[in-house]
Write an enzyme that holds these catalytic residues in place. Sequence first.
Site, PDB file in Angstrom:
ATOM      1  N   ASP A 106      -0.210   5.043   0.873  1.00  0.00           N
ATOM      2  CA  ASP A 106      -0.480   6.066   1.892  1.00  0.00           C
ATOM      3  C   ASP A 106      -0.396   5.496   3.298  1.00  0.00           C
ATOM      4  OD1 ASP A 106      -1.041   8.352   0.255  1.00  0.00           O
ATOM      5  OD2 ASP A 106      -2.812   7.271  -0.416  1.00  0.00           O
TER       6      ASP A 106
ATOM      7  N   ASP B  78       0.870  -1.168   0.000  1.00  0.00           N
ATOM      8  CA  ASP B  78       0.000   0.000   0.000  1.00  0.00           C
ATOM      9  C   ASP B  78       0.915   1.228   0.000  1.00  0.00           C
ATOM     10  OD1 ASP B  78      -2.301   1.709   0.643  1.00  0.00           O
ATOM     11  OD2 ASP B  78      -1.447   1.809   2.669  1.00  0.00           O
TER      12      ASP B  78
HETATM   13 MG   LIG Z   1      -2.800   3.128   3.707  1.00  0.00          MG
END
Ligand SMILES: [Mg+2]
Length: 258
Positions: free
Chosen positions: A11, A9
């Site tokens: 962010d 992932d």
């Molecule tokens: Mg995230």
Amino acid sequence: MALKALIFDVDGTMADTELRGHLWAFNETFKEAGLPFRWDVETYRVLLGVAGGERRIKHFIEERPDLPDLDPSFISQLHRRKTDLFAERVRQGKIPWRAGVVRLIREAVGIGLKVGIATTTQAANVRELLVTGFGQGWPNWIDTVCAGDDVAAKKPDPEVYYMALRRLAVNPDEAVAVEDSQIGLLAARAADISTVITTNDWTVQQDFQGAMAVLNGLGEPRSLAVGDSPEGRVQAVVDCARLQKWLALTKTGGIRGQ
Ligand SMILES: [Mg+2]
């Protein structure tokens, strides 16, 4: 099962993008547009439960009957501006990478693993960030970027993870996902991928039931990560050998095993 791929992932997992990145860019956009609201940290913490910036603005407006309705095309316009401001922020080097991420990716590629990205953020944002971590040669380190603009259904839907598995040509049990949030965990688990959670201030209170491991980061030799894993409580530098070990323990019923 041999570990063949890592899927990250972006962010909150690869970099601390929220406070000085996304939240700043949302508020700057609202200010520029002359809108009568800003998001504080607490408001934003709740809104992080909604994946995708455009949906986040829409959700906020719907929850606030005291605010005027915004036209969907205007919300799209706001979101485009927010994306531009965020990208500018990234290019200025104002978004710090999380400890251990670049180290782990370099190690993984060095031993022949594939590395993919599965994110709900925009591909343009991701590319800008990858340049700050790996330079213009980032495609030598990252095999595929599966981004928010590539999929119809955002996390917690597993679509972006299915896409990453397909593009990396690996099975779910040959991959490990690295996530920082519950919606990310739900997406990866729905695609049957064992998931390591690296918590941050935004997500540390979330429910990570079903994760293979939950730590406060990936760790570096001088600042070990701390958390729960299939080996029990560990203080560790998370590297490929350890992920492989956790994966094997999980398959044979490790403590956080499924
Ligand atoms: Mg995230």
